[in-house]
Design a protein around this motif. Sequence first.
Motif, PDB file in Angstrom:
ATOM      1  N   PRO A 135     -12.104  39.212  56.228  1.00  0.00           N
ATOM      2  CA  PRO A 135     -11.583  39.547  57.561  1.00  0.00           C
ATOM      3  C   PRO A 135     -12.629  40.086  58.530  1.00  0.00           C
ATOM      4  N   GLU A 136     -13.739  40.623  58.025  1.00  0.00           N
ATOM      5  CA  GLU A 136     -14.771  41.171  58.905  1.00  0.00           C
ATOM      6  C   GLU A 136     -15.800  40.127  59.331  1.00  0.00           C
ATOM      7  N   SER A 137     -15.600  38.876  58.989  1.00  0.00           N
ATOM      8  CA  SER A 137     -16.561  37.837  59.332  1.00  0.00           C
ATOM      9  C   SER A 137     -16.811  37.791  60.832  1.00  0.00           C
ATOM     10  N   THR A 138     -18.087  37.767  61.226  1.00  0.00           N
ATOM     11  CA  THR A 138     -18.431  37.646  62.639  1.00  0.00           C
ATOM     12  C   THR A 138     -18.453  36.194  63.085  1.00  0.00           C
ATOM     13  N   ALA A 139     -18.388  35.271  62.139  1.00  0.00           N
ATOM     14  CA  ALA A 139     -18.279  33.843  62.468  1.00  0.00           C
ATOM     15  C   ALA A 139     -16.816  33.443  62.407  1.00  0.00           C
ATOM     16  N   ARG A 140     -16.335  32.876  63.493  1.00  0.00           N
ATOM     17  CA  ARG A 140     -14.950  32.427  63.587  1.00  0.00           C
ATOM     18  C   ARG A 140     -14.919  31.128  64.385  1.00  0.00           C
ATOM     19  N   PRO A 141     -13.884  30.325  64.222  1.00  0.00           N
ATOM     20  CA  PRO A 141     -13.760  29.130  65.068  1.00  0.00           C
ATOM     21  C   PRO A 141     -13.854  29.515  66.546  1.00  0.00           C
ATOM     22  N   GLY A 142     -14.678  28.806  67.280  1.00  0.00           N
ATOM     23  CA  GLY A 142     -14.895  29.110  68.685  1.00  0.00           C
ATOM     24  C   GLY A 142     -16.114  29.975  68.940  1.00  0.00           C
ATOM     25  N   SER A 143     -16.721  30.564  67.880  1.00  0.00           N
ATOM     26  CA  SER A 143     -17.928  31.370  68.059  1.00  0.00           C
ATOM     27  C   SER A 143     -19.047  30.509  68.636  1.00  0.00           C
ATOM     28  N   ALA A 144     -19.767  31.074  69.592  1.00  0.00           N
ATOM     29  CA  ALA A 144     -20.779  30.293  70.319  1.00  0.00           C
ATOM     30  C   ALA A 144     -21.904  29.786  69.425  1.00  0.00           C
ATOM     31  N   HIS A 145     -22.227  30.523  68.350  1.00  0.00           N
ATOM     32  CA  HIS A 145     -23.387  30.160  67.537  1.00  0.00           C
ATOM     33  C   HIS A 145     -23.055  29.228  66.379  1.00  0.00           C
ATOM     34  N   VAL A 146     -21.807  28.885  66.191  1.00  0.00           N
ATOM     35  CA  VAL A 146     -21.428  28.019  65.074  1.00  0.00           C
ATOM     36  C   VAL A 146     -21.664  26.559  65.440  1.00  0.00           C
ATOM     37  N   ARG A 147     -22.517  25.884  64.668  1.00  0.00           N
ATOM     38  CA  ARG A 147     -22.755  24.456  64.902  1.00  0.00           C
ATOM     39  C   ARG A 147     -21.612  23.615  64.344  1.00  0.00           C
ATOM     40  N   ALA A 148     -21.095  24.000  63.172  1.00  0.00           N
ATOM     41  CA  ALA A 148     -20.002  23.251  62.542  1.00  0.00           C
ATOM     42  C   ALA A 148     -19.418  24.100  61.419  1.00  0.00           C
ATOM     43  N   TRP A 149     -18.155  23.821  61.100  1.00  0.00           N
ATOM     44  CA  TRP A 149     -17.490  24.444  59.958  1.00  0.00           C
ATOM     45  C   TRP A 149     -17.364  23.423  58.836  1.00  0.00           C
ATOM     46  N   TYR A 150     -17.456  23.917  57.605  1.00  0.00           N
ATOM     47  CA  TYR A 150     -17.298  23.083  56.429  1.00  0.00           C
ATOM     48  C   TYR A 150     -16.226  23.708  55.527  1.00  0.00           C
ATOM     49  N   GLY A 151     -15.550  22.846  54.770  1.00  0.00           N
ATOM     50  CA  GLY A 151     -14.503  23.368  53.912  1.00  0.00           C
ATOM     51  C   GLY A 151     -14.293  22.534  52.664  1.00  0.00           C
ATOM     52  N   ILE A 152     -13.549  23.115  51.740  1.00  0.00           N
ATOM     53  CA  ILE A 152     -13.061  22.424  50.544  1.00  0.00           C
ATOM     54  C   ILE A 152     -11.550  22.526  50.565  1.00  0.00           C
ATOM     55  N   ARG A 153     -10.868  21.409  50.336  1.00  0.00           N
ATOM     56  CA  ARG A 153      -9.409  21.390  50.355  1.00  0.00           C
ATOM     57  C   ARG A 153      -8.857  21.217  48.943  1.00  0.00           C
ATOM     58  N   ALA A 154      -7.695  21.833  48.715  1.00  0.00           N
ATOM     59  CA  ALA A 154      -6.973  21.635  47.464  1.00  0.00           C
ATOM     60  C   ALA A 154      -6.338  20.252  47.472  1.00  0.00           C
ATOM     61  N   ALA A 155      -5.769  19.865  46.341  1.00  0.00           N
ATOM     62  CA  ALA A 155      -5.169  18.531  46.230  1.00  0.00           C
ATOM     63  C   ALA A 155      -4.087  18.306  47.270  1.00  0.00           C
TER      64      ALA A 155
END
Length: 239
Positions: A135-155
């Motif tokens: 919850p304390e992450s300073t990186a969030r969707p829409g953050s100016a410095h984020v180039r891209a988000w990556y993820g792993i999805r469940a089945a």
Amino acid sequence: MTPEIIEGRAAILAARYTPYLAYSLRDDEHARAYVADGAVLAIAQDVHEADPEGQALGDPVVCRALYEYAIAEGALRPGCWTSSPHGTGLALAGKVHEWDFKWTTAPPKLRAGEELVEVTTDADGINEVLDLALPESTARPGSAHVRAWYGIRAAGGELVAVAADVSRNGFGTISGIGVRPSAQGRGLGAAITAALTRMHLEEFGFASLGVYTVNAPAIAMYERLGYSPGDSRVSGKLA
């Protein structure tokens, strides 16, 4: 104390190079550094922020003296973000972050699950994972410095692990690494970190990340992936 004053990012790094300082000083800002007795306080204006930021490295006592000099000069003021080594004793307001900056230049061993890592624009899913896991992450969707988000999805399609690419200045950097609590213990954090580390090494030859000092399991995982012990930092806003 009357420190040496160095103007410009290139000149600062020529005088006192470290991976952390090279990452912290962005190309799009005017930077000034105060240097004395092997310590440095670099001050720069981020185009995305209203106030300048201070980044100090070296002996904590000297770093504190450099801060006092910069504050007296008007280069820093209350409310400015700062990051320093432990022991400077600066008065900080609000939340204080104790964390380690780690880096590597060697690719990790291939981890099971890396093949599942994909680019994601699912802002709601990313925030849900971070709210539960980091919850304390300073990186969030829409953050100016984020180039891209990556993820792993469940089945079933649910995001279970996320991480942000916040690379800059020719330095690959990962932030916002989180795994849904119900999916922890499966190696997904290591898998997504290894995948982004490998990607950054291919692009930049350098990969880095930050981790809260109290997060011993994450620190152990990153070091197993080849990340250095790194620099311990204390960050927050000047009181």
